[in-house]
Write a protein that holds these residues in place. Structure first.
Motif, PDB file in Angstrom:
ATOM      1  N   ASP A 167      -3.045  -8.900  -8.878  1.00  0.00           N
ATOM      2  CA  ASP A 167      -3.554  -9.774  -9.680  1.00  0.00           C
ATOM      3  C   ASP A 167      -4.327  -9.452 -10.915  1.00  0.00           C
ATOM      4  OD1 ASP A 167      -1.893 -11.378  -8.125  1.00  0.00           O
ATOM      5  OD2 ASP A 167      -3.672 -12.504  -7.282  1.00  0.00           O
ATOM      6  N   VAL A 168      -5.052  -8.615 -10.953  1.00  0.00           N
ATOM      7  CA  VAL A 168      -6.011  -8.042 -11.946  1.00  0.00           C
ATOM      8  C   VAL A 168      -5.222  -6.909 -13.032  1.00  0.00           C
ATOM      9  CG1 VAL A 168      -8.171  -9.116 -11.194  1.00  0.00           C
ATOM     10  CG2 VAL A 168      -7.526  -6.731 -10.848  1.00  0.00           C
ATOM     11  N   GLY A 169      -3.962  -6.395 -12.539  1.00  0.00           N
ATOM     12  CA  GLY A 169      -3.196  -5.395 -13.349  1.00  0.00           C
ATOM     13  C   GLY A 169      -3.523  -3.737 -12.794  1.00  0.00           C
ATOM     14  N   VAL A 170      -3.854  -3.900 -11.573  1.00  0.00           N
ATOM     15  CA  VAL A 170      -4.243  -2.503 -11.100  1.00  0.00           C
ATOM     16  C   VAL A 170      -3.073  -1.523 -11.003  1.00  0.00           C
ATOM     17  CG1 VAL A 170      -4.947  -1.027  -9.146  1.00  0.00           C
ATOM     18  CG2 VAL A 170      -6.260  -2.873  -9.944  1.00  0.00           C
ATOM     19  N   VAL A 171      -3.007  -0.476 -11.493  1.00  0.00           N
ATOM     20  CA  VAL A 171      -1.758   0.559 -11.702  1.00  0.00           C
ATOM     21  C   VAL A 171      -1.903   1.304 -10.406  1.00  0.00           C
ATOM     22  CG1 VAL A 171      -0.568   2.199 -13.001  1.00  0.00           C
ATOM     23  CG2 VAL A 171      -1.338   0.457 -14.237  1.00  0.00           C
ATOM     24  N   TRP A 172      -0.837   1.284  -9.405  1.00  0.00           N
ATOM     25  CA  TRP A 172      -1.033   1.993  -8.329  1.00  0.00           C
ATOM     26  C   TRP A 172      -0.440   3.429  -8.489  1.00  0.00           C
ATOM     27  CZ3 TRP A 172      -4.052  -0.104  -5.263  1.00  0.00           C
ATOM     28  CH2 TRP A 172      -4.357  -1.483  -4.893  1.00  0.00           C
ATOM     29  N   ASP A 173       0.557   3.746  -9.160  1.00  0.00           N
ATOM     30  CA  ASP A 173       0.837   5.135  -9.547  1.00  0.00           C
ATOM     31  C   ASP A 173       0.525   5.484 -10.880  1.00  0.00           C
ATOM     32  OD1 ASP A 173       2.257   7.609  -9.901  1.00  0.00           O
ATOM     33  OD2 ASP A 173       4.030   6.858  -8.760  1.00  0.00           O
ATOM     34  N   ILE A 174      -0.489   6.163 -11.112  1.00  0.00           N
ATOM     35  CA  ILE A 174      -0.914   6.531 -12.471  1.00  0.00           C
ATOM     36  C   ILE A 174       0.211   7.510 -13.377  1.00  0.00           C
ATOM     37  CG2 ILE A 174      -2.849   7.562 -14.082  1.00  0.00           C
ATOM     38  CD1 ILE A 174      -4.682   6.754 -11.751  1.00  0.00           C
ATOM     39  N   THR A 175       0.548   8.362 -12.476  1.00  0.00           N
ATOM     40  CA  THR A 175       1.462   9.423 -12.967  1.00  0.00           C
ATOM     41  C   THR A 175       2.765   8.722 -13.652  1.00  0.00           C
ATOM     42  OG1 THR A 175       0.660  10.980 -11.680  1.00  0.00           O
ATOM     43  CG2 THR A 175       2.700  11.649 -12.571  1.00  0.00           C
ATOM     44  N   SER A 176       3.132   7.797 -12.560  1.00  0.00           N
ATOM     45  CA  SER A 176       4.461   7.087 -12.993  1.00  0.00           C
ATOM     46  C   SER A 176       4.230   6.352 -14.369  1.00  0.00           C
ATOM     47  CB  SER A 176       4.891   6.338 -11.973  1.00  0.00           C
ATOM     48  OG  SER A 176       5.996   5.508 -12.068  1.00  0.00           O
ATOM     49  N   ASN A 234      -5.598   5.790  -2.653  1.00  0.00           N
ATOM     50  CA  ASN A 234      -5.620   6.355  -1.212  1.00  0.00           C
ATOM     51  C   ASN A 234      -5.307   5.338  -0.054  1.00  0.00           C
ATOM     52  OD1 ASN A 234      -5.612   8.701  -2.812  1.00  0.00           O
ATOM     53  ND2 ASN A 234      -7.956   8.759  -2.583  1.00  0.00           N
ATOM     54  N   GLN A 235      -6.192   4.382   0.062  1.00  0.00           N
ATOM     55  CA  GLN A 235      -5.910   3.800   1.195  1.00  0.00           C
ATOM     56  C   GLN A 235      -4.677   2.899   1.219  1.00  0.00           C
ATOM     57  OE1 GLN A 235      -8.239   3.329   3.674  1.00  0.00           O
ATOM     58  NE2 GLN A 235      -9.287   4.780   2.882  1.00  0.00           N
ATOM     59  N   LYS A 236      -4.074   2.480   0.001  1.00  0.00           N
ATOM     60  CA  LYS A 236      -2.857   2.095  -0.303  1.00  0.00           C
ATOM     61  C   LYS A 236      -1.702   2.861   0.295  1.00  0.00           C
ATOM     62  CE  LYS A 236       0.207  -0.301  -3.375  1.00  0.00           C
ATOM     63  NZ  LYS A 236       1.433  -0.529  -2.485  1.00  0.00           N
ATOM     64  N   LYS A 237      -1.862   4.262  -0.126  1.00  0.00           N
ATOM     65  CA  LYS A 237      -0.869   5.322   0.061  1.00  0.00           C
ATOM     66  C   LYS A 237      -0.777   5.578   1.754  1.00  0.00           C
ATOM     67  CE  LYS A 237      -1.169   7.908  -4.173  1.00  0.00           C
ATOM     68  NZ  LYS A 237      -1.865   9.223  -4.659  1.00  0.00           N
ATOM     69  N   LYS A 238      -1.833   5.066   2.124  1.00  0.00           N
ATOM     70  CA  LYS A 238      -2.120   5.656   3.812  1.00  0.00           C
ATOM     71  C   LYS A 238      -1.454   4.428   4.462  1.00  0.00           C
ATOM     72  CE  LYS A 238      -5.624   8.888   3.290  1.00  0.00           C
ATOM     73  NZ  LYS A 238      -7.076   8.838   3.563  1.00  0.00           N
ATOM     74  N   GLY A 239      -1.333   3.149   3.927  1.00  0.00           N
ATOM     75  CA  GLY A 239      -0.888   1.959   4.600  1.00  0.00           C
ATOM     76  C   GLY A 239      -2.124   1.380   5.183  1.00  0.00           C
ATOM     77  N   LYS A 240      -3.367   1.523   4.456  1.00  0.00           N
ATOM     78  CA  LYS A 240      -4.658   1.064   5.344  1.00  0.00           C
ATOM     79  C   LYS A 240      -5.418   0.283   4.415  1.00  0.00           C
ATOM     80  CE  LYS A 240      -5.320   5.003   8.117  1.00  0.00           C
ATOM     81  NZ  LYS A 240      -6.314   6.260   8.551  1.00  0.00           N
ATOM     82  N   LEU A 241      -4.910  -0.462   3.333  1.00  0.00           N
ATOM     83  CA  LEU A 241      -5.716  -1.395   2.133  1.00  0.00           C
ATOM     84  C   LEU A 241      -5.332  -2.547   2.791  1.00  0.00           C
ATOM     85  CD1 LEU A 241      -7.042  -1.542  -0.467  1.00  0.00           C
ATOM     86  CD2 LEU A 241      -5.110  -1.792  -1.674  1.00  0.00           C
ATOM     87  N   ASP A 242      -6.533  -3.235   2.816  1.00  0.00           N
ATOM     88  CA  ASP A 242      -6.301  -4.833   3.535  1.00  0.00           C
ATOM     89  C   ASP A 242      -5.353  -5.464   2.324  1.00  0.00           C
ATOM     90  OD1 ASP A 242      -7.508  -7.079   4.939  1.00  0.00           O
ATOM     91  OD2 ASP A 242      -7.808  -7.581   2.756  1.00  0.00           O
ATOM     92  N   GLY A 243      -4.317  -6.368   2.948  1.00  0.00           N
ATOM     93  CA  GLY A 243      -3.375  -6.969   2.078  1.00  0.00           C
ATOM     94  C   GLY A 243      -4.121  -8.071   1.069  1.00  0.00           C
TER      95      GLY A 243
END
Length: 104
Positions: free
Chosen positions: A24-33, A7-16
């Motif tokens: 780097d650890v393979g997090v999937v940002w868009d689960i539905t996709s 949610n923070q990434k969607k809002k543009g508020k996630l620390d870079g």
């Protein structure tokens, strides 16, 4: 915690730097996709193995009911809710949009 980061990434508020570490650890940002992509890969694998895309309603591939997923894609298309890029990709591989009971 991870949903909060998404949610923070969607809002543009996630620390870079945190975003980079998560990538780097393979997090999937868009689960539905990602879920759609996995089912599409299963469909393509089925086509390559069987030589066609006439999928029975109860067809299970790698634990996924591919037949039900395809019924959902048909329904979304009929309702005008299928993403155009998804429709295009299914069209490109020759997906049968009109279901007929004789396919089973």
């Amino acid at each position: 915690w991870l949903n909060n980061q998404r949610n923070q990434k969607k809002k543009g508020k996630l620390d870079g730097s945190l975003e980079k570490r998560l990538v780097d650890v393979g997090v999937v940002w868009d689960i539905t996709s990602e879920q759609w992509e996995e089912k599409y890969r299963l469909l393509v694998n089925f086509q390559q193995r069987e030589g066609h895309l006439i999928i029975p309603q109860k067809q299970i591939e790698d634990g996924v009911n591919l037949g039900v997923w395809l019924t959902q894609q048909r329904r979304k298309k009929k309702m005008g809710k299928l993403d155009s890029s998804c429709k295009r990709r299914l069209d490109e591989i020759g997906f049968v949009w009109t279901f007929s009971p004789h396919y089973i």
